[in-house]
Design a protein around this motif. Structure first.
Motif, short mmCIF file in Angstrom:
data_model
loop_
_atom_site.label_atom_id
_atom_site.label_comp_id
_atom_site.label_asym_id
_atom_site.label_seq_id
_atom_site.Cartn_x
_atom_site.Cartn_y
_atom_site.Cartn_z
N MET A 74 0.82 -1.23 0.00
CA MET A 74 0.00 0.00 0.00
C MET A 74 0.84 1.27 0.00
SD MET A 74 -3.01 -1.11 2.68
CE MET A 74 -1.93 -1.63 4.02
N GLY A 75 2.14 1.14 0.30
CA GLY A 75 2.97 2.34 0.42
C GLY A 75 4.38 2.12 -0.05
N LYS A 76 5.08 3.24 -0.22
CA LYS A 76 6.44 3.17 -0.76
C LYS A 76 7.46 3.28 0.34
CE LYS A 76 7.94 6.66 -3.13
NZ LYS A 76 7.99 7.77 -4.10
N ASN A 77 7.04 3.93 1.41
CA ASN A 77 7.97 4.31 2.46
C ASN A 77 7.38 3.84 3.78
OD1 ASN A 77 10.21 5.54 3.43
ND2 ASN A 77 9.45 7.65 3.20
N VAL A 78 7.99 2.82 4.38
CA VAL A 78 7.45 2.26 5.62
C VAL A 78 8.52 2.43 6.70
CG1 VAL A 78 6.41 0.26 6.72
CG2 VAL A 78 6.12 0.61 4.25
N VAL A 79 8.26 3.30 7.67
CA VAL A 79 9.29 3.68 8.63
C VAL A 79 8.93 3.20 10.02
CG1 VAL A 79 10.64 5.62 9.50
CG2 VAL A 79 9.49 5.81 7.30
N HIS A 80 9.86 2.52 10.65
CA HIS A 80 9.65 2.10 12.03
C HIS A 80 10.02 3.25 12.98
CE1 HIS A 80 10.53 -0.44 15.75
NE2 HIS A 80 9.25 -0.54 15.51
N CYS A 81 9.07 3.65 13.82
CA CYS A 81 9.23 4.84 14.66
C CYS A 81 9.45 4.51 16.13
CB CYS A 81 7.99 5.72 14.55
SG CYS A 81 7.67 6.29 12.88
N GLY A 82 9.53 3.21 16.45
CA GLY A 82 9.69 2.82 17.85
C GLY A 82 8.47 2.06 18.33
N SER A 83 8.31 2.03 19.62
CA SER A 83 7.29 1.16 20.23
C SER A 83 5.87 1.69 20.00
CB SER A 83 7.58 1.02 21.73
OG SER A 83 7.65 2.29 22.32
N ALA A 84 4.90 0.95 20.53
CA ALA A 84 3.49 1.23 20.26
C ALA A 84 3.12 2.70 20.48
CB ALA A 84 2.61 0.35 21.14
N GLY A 85 2.40 3.27 19.56
CA GLY A 85 1.98 4.65 19.65
C GLY A 85 2.91 5.62 18.96
N ASN A 86 4.15 5.19 18.71
CA ASN A 86 5.12 6.11 18.13
C ASN A 86 4.84 6.45 16.67
OD1 ASN A 86 6.40 6.32 20.53
ND2 ASN A 86 8.38 5.57 19.84
N GLY A 87 4.12 5.60 15.98
CA GLY A 87 3.68 5.98 14.63
C GLY A 87 2.81 7.22 14.71
N GLN A 88 1.90 7.22 15.67
CA GLN A 88 1.02 8.39 15.86
C GLN A 88 1.83 9.62 16.30
OE1 GLN A 88 -1.89 8.16 14.77
NE2 GLN A 88 -2.42 5.99 14.91
N VAL A 89 2.80 9.40 17.17
CA VAL A 89 3.62 10.53 17.64
C VAL A 89 4.33 11.18 16.45
CG1 VAL A 89 5.62 11.21 19.02
CG2 VAL A 89 3.96 9.56 19.94
N ALA A 90 4.94 10.35 15.60
CA ALA A 90 5.65 10.88 14.44
C ALA A 90 4.69 11.65 13.53
CB ALA A 90 6.32 9.75 13.67
#
Lengths: 296, 296, 296, 296
Positions: free
Chosen positions: A154-170
């Motif tokens: 679904m996407g081109k750029n998949v970035v790991h931002c850390g533990s749970a919730g950090n996707g939302q933080v970013a």
């Protein structure tokens, strides 16, 4: 793989289609039956409720919902996913919600044996259709690795931002800065032009100086500076002002809970709130420059 | 050429030295006699007053002064340049001042037969020493062309911004946006880290997303994200917070006279004002992030 | 009457004591057992849980809790009041929480046959002890009339503000304005004194002019203007800055949900947030003037 | 006494008439000849220029001018008052200008033997006509005592605020607080009503609570709360938004020079700037509430 998908709106529908195109089998749900019908036509199976998706034997469930209240209802409600999904099924929430709610749901999911990721996106409906979204992902590394092939469909750029919730933080940190930058560019461009400068000349100087930013270079809000941006077509299309207002609300709300000052974020939120109250929430978020320009 | 130079401070002195290096003959003035002595040692002639510079037979006069009040005194005072300079001598003011004052002086100079440019700079003391300043220049095209060789001896990037005062407009519009961006990056980074993200990971996401800007990519205020920036050395060096405060003051003041709203610019000004009142005006302007971080 | 009381903190304990003094019989609960013991010594009966209070045969229950999360847990949790209280028992929540949560709880209570009021207070711990609190009450007129004698035992001024949740609305609207006024007085006093005026003379002029307000007349934040205010004793006592921060958070959050711009409210919130981050949240809220004064 | 009067606008003309009524002899000047003619009809003598007033043998000169630039021109220009007035003539400037300019003019006047006061007013055109203005006066006590009978002919309340410029300081500090209070009341009323409260009930609660202020009690901006205020007549009459904008500009500009943070003052200024840009600068300043209310 057999994937469940809940939430077939402007973003969710094209994302689900890209999963189909990648060869996955899909069971979908949305309260809006026409949205379901369209996906069924494209090859998906329909489910009548979140419970039905949970019980359909899926290996992965992806959700794309408008607010934290919807997410909590779909995951935590009596008829929700957690109450009915089999152990080990991977849960991916791509909604943009506050980090606290994301962490609350992830903690409960993990505790009952369902690995979970928060994976909000950027890239808009265009990116959703083209499969070029950016995913900002929170959760453990191993679950991230497990989800990578699905998200990559679904996407081109998949970035790991850390533990749970950090996707939302970013997501909310970036979008708060985006809102601030856009208002800042709007103020600077409107001021410079009011003081006698040509808009293109001013944009050229900013873009080669310390004021340069995405909002100025790629998405300049002053009409006539760039082609192919919302400012060139009456601020239609693009990323709506009310969506920016939602993200600024999430950011300032998270800041409130964390007791972090965000004075420019809060002021930007108030400006979009004013703009929305004046009836312009449907315009692209770069239209905020109209607050700073005399009626043409 | 024979050039007069007034104002030999942290910026003016190295600029004057670059004119000497380029082979020009210099007559200099500064009320601080040690600054004059240093330039004389480097080959310049000393003048005892602005009047003396005006009467020294120079072809061009460059001024680099701290405030509009100084500029008005040096150009418009009884013993000032306009009262004593010969017709046709080219006047270049590189001070950063408000556009209205710049236009007032330029109008009077032009009326008595002295072509004049406002040519404020960016690039800091480092750029002044290296001769790599950017000049933002306001005035007529023909005068701009005449001044280009002289300005090129002191800078790398010389941009014509339109008629008189527009150099100042470009400077303050860019720097207001810079101040807003820096505060915005500071808020976003402090918020993200407070919510559990790693600073470098967050900066990486911002720098490849719609929040990216010079303040984030090149001059990130969060310690540990970049080397060789003030944040890596206790916020020493760089562009002082009180200088950013001055520029935000010029921008909001110009906005007031033009009746242009600049809500984020005004809020950023107040934040730098608060930071200055708390005794930190001497730190680099990226230190504003300390307003948003708990004491380490 | 037999009254249940939950939440025996700085405000709740003296309020409960005033109900005892008025001759009511009390069954009390608080997770902090020492707080319960003190009330038992004064004549109350102890209950081991909210459930126990609900089952104790009380005619009225009063709650005084710190946050909406606590209110929801105590009323709506599995072991909460609504699950165990008898039909017809009157419920009064005096906590200060957001109007949406207050309405949510009141709707559920009313639906199951328990009349409910939101009745937040002003007047501080002094007013709680003296029984001179102001109650701002939301709910139907008939329920208000029923509750009036009980509330009058704890307060001097009991105001009906309209339907459910409106007590909270009145409280947060007033306190948002209070926060704005206090910051405004602090800015104006600090500015006037910095520009050369005597603080008492300036306060005298403001208090007889269009700038006059409670924060200036009764609670002036500038040291030396009034006796017997926190400014006269190092900002100890009074209404804590962190409590003002909480109320400004409730107001801006309610504004966000209602899509109402509150730019000064949001800026005031950010200022108290900054003040709190700098470690001063325990000082009286008039101490915010220290953000605008050079260190003595 | 024989008094010179310069500046016969909406405020100056009725003030001059009150001096005539009190039995003084007047020599007046205004560039707008019809304004002069009207005063001559009322008994004043006309002068053709500031110089002519200065040379007319007056004992006192009162000025009422729109901006600091006008004040400087009238007092300090080549044909201005200071160049031509006799020693000992008392000078009273009732214009509202920045304190720095007021002090600059007063210092020069005093140095050449002319006692001078800054004496800005509040009370509007109604107070000017009725002779009930408040004068906030800066200057020495003895000069204040000398001027008291003259000022008392035009106002009811004449307050000594300290040395030169302090009249202006008191005026701008009070009016900045007034602007902040008015916006605060507007935000609080609009929020409360949006959340379901009746405007009159809310105003009643605020006016008996800690949020009470002049803007709420005497001049409430919400339509229907008070009679006989601009909100009751479409925001016509009263104190114009653009005049409030001017005073907020003077206050934030003075704060900038004094390096004092005034974050709410600056935000209020930006809101009036926005309101003015949207074309509403002619409405009473309480109309700012329209920024916070959905179009009716």
């Amino acid at each position: 793989m057999h994937i469940g998908f809940l939430g077939l709106g402007n973003m969710g529908a094209p994302m689900a289609r890209n999963l189909l195109k990648a060869g996955h089998s899909l069971t979908v749900f949305d309260p809006f039956t026409q949205a379901v019908a369209a996906l069924v036509e494209a090859g998906a199976s329909a489910a009548a409720s979140p419970t039905a998706v949970a019980k359909a034997g899926v290996e992965v469930i992806v959700t794309m919902l408008p607010t934290a209240a919807h997410v909590k209802q779909v995951y935590l409600g009596k008829d929700g996913l957690l109450a009915h999904v089999g152990q080990g099924v991977l849960l991916i929430d791509s909604s943009t919600i506050d980090p606290l709610s994301a962490r609350e749901v992830a903690t409960l999911a993990t505790a009952q044996g369902n690995p979970m990721l928060d994976a909000p996106v950027s890239g808009g409906t265009g990116g959703a259709a083209a499969g070029t979204l950016t995913f900002m992902v929170g959760g453990s590394v191993s679950v991230f690795d497990q989800a990578l092939p699905i998200l990559s469909a679904m996407g081109k750029n998949v970035v790991h931002c850390g533990s749970a919730g950090n996707g939302q933080v970013a997501k909310i940190a970036n979008n708060m800065l985006l809102g601030i930058s856009m208002v800042g560019v709007a103020e600077a461009m409107a001021l410079g032009v009011a003081l006698g400068m040509d808009a293109k000349v001013l944009a050229g100087i900013i873009n080669t100086s310390s004021g340069r930013c995405w909002s100025s270079e790629v998405y300049n809000p002053f009409p006539g500076v760039l082609d192919n941006v919302p400012a060139a077509r009456g601020y239609s299309g693009g990323f709506g002002s009310d969506l920016m207002l939602k993200d600024l609300g999430l950011a300032t709300d998270a800041a409130r809970h964390a007791r972090q000052p965000v004075p420019l974020g809060a002021t930007a939120q108030q400006l979009y709130q004013t703009f929305s109250l004046q009836g312009h929430g449907g315009l692209d978020f770069s239209a905020i420059i109209n607050l700073f320009r005399r009626e043409a």
